[in-house]
Design an enzyme around this catalytic site. Sequence first.
Site, mmCIF file in Angstrom:
data_model
loop_
_atom_site.group_PDB
_atom_site.id
_atom_site.type_symbol
_atom_site.label_atom_id
_atom_site.label_comp_id
_atom_site.label_asym_id
_atom_site.label_seq_id
_atom_site.Cartn_x
_atom_site.Cartn_y
_atom_site.Cartn_z
ATOM 1 N N ASP A 185 -37.829 42.666 97.615
ATOM 2 C CA ASP A 185 -37.328 42.048 98.841
ATOM 3 C C ASP A 185 -36.689 43.037 99.808
ATOM 4 O OD1 ASP A 185 -38.073 39.340 98.475
ATOM 5 O OD2 ASP A 185 -36.523 39.136 96.940
ATOM 6 N N ASP A 207 -44.748 35.709 99.454
ATOM 7 C CA ASP A 207 -43.596 36.162 100.249
ATOM 8 C C ASP A 207 -43.588 37.684 100.444
ATOM 9 O OD1 ASP A 207 -43.359 34.042 98.364
ATOM 10 O OD2 ASP A 207 -41.226 33.824 98.715
HETATM 11 N N1 GLY Z 1 -38.641 33.589 97.632
HETATM 12 C C1 GLY Z 1 -38.336 33.569 99.006
HETATM 13 C C2 GLY Z 1 -38.361 32.214 99.567
HETATM 14 O O1 GLY Z 1 -37.715 31.341 99.041
HETATM 15 O O2 GLY Z 1 -39.030 31.999 100.535
#
Ligand code: GLY
Length: 397
Positions: free
Chosen positions: A120, A178
Amino acid sequence: MNNYSLRFFQTLLLCSMVCTFAWSQQSNKPLSKLFQQNFKFAEAQYKVLAKNLPADKFPKTFFPNTNKYEWSNSGWWCSGFYPGSLLYIYQQTHDKAMLDEANRILKLLEKEQFNTTTHDLGFMMFCSFGNAKDIAPKPEYKDILIQSAKSLASRFNPTVGCIKSWDGKKDEFLVIIDNMMNLELLFWATKVTGDSSYYKIAVTHANTTMKHHFRPDFSSYHVINYNGATGAVQQKRTAQGFADESAWARGQAWGLYGYTVMYRETKNPIYLKQAQQIAKYIMANPHLPADKIPFWDYNAPNIPEALRDASAASITASALLELGKYSNASLKKSYFKEAETILVNLSKAPYKARAGMNGGFVIQHCVGHIPGNTEVDVPLTYADYYYFEAMKRYLEM
Ligand code: GLY
């Protein structure tokens, strides 16, 4: 006509041209005034949020029923959205309190540049320091971002052709849709360092994802479980969606945004086509409500009673405004109209908070993780962030 009259008429002509241009700009963007007001509103809300925030924490969410906040540490995937939001507000309203708070929290976030345990880092470092380098630059931001890109790139597996999202069991190499959002940081790193390896990782990751994450209708799976040693796909499933074969709303928005960035950075038309097909899936979806704020999953079982996810809407609006820039006139018009509808609806009840309420967050009614029963029907930092970004993009068009 004497010289004096000539100059008078020339001045008159110039004034009328300037007024006509200004009027046409205004009439093409009728929401500009509303969005400027929204930024002033956000400034007041974020002062509430900042006042309540413990010195060593980051905002996560707020539970309106119990009036309780949930905070996080800098390692949480959302830690970059608060400074990013403050910077977007500061850019529009020029309130120094926003910048001071952004600078304070950036100091706390800085250490995450060395974090190699998460994919992330794009979210965390590029939404924060990436914006700071443009809006309120400091010399140290370049090194922080390069180190962040290095940490992110350390999670790339050339056999799989992907950056690992989650550290699963020994035989699992988990990649979520994501992760497309983290690639922008890598493109930036190649531009400033001249080292093409970041660019190559981003392109390889996007190509592998395009091959395995998408269904024929261009909806996407949430999680692909690869074999890290062979690169074989072991499983296609969900984590935050309703079912393995459903279309989790925020996942579709991440894909749309991610492939739009891919086209911006590479100019490869396959990514433009991919983004446009995802946009089509979203916009033509029979379960998309008229106000364009999606249910949390396009296949949620209790539609139309299912909860909405305003965060998916704000990400989609921001992505569509950029995708429109690369698309033909008719698509551009439809993306622009869709984004406008989303933003108008997010700018009023029930999605926009009342002044001083919602813990200081602006947008309400988002869904973080229904299967995990966390962050259900609450404000979320990224709903605000992409809402601000979409309005900024609109104002700058
Ligand atoms: N995992 C990132 C989101 O909840 O979009």
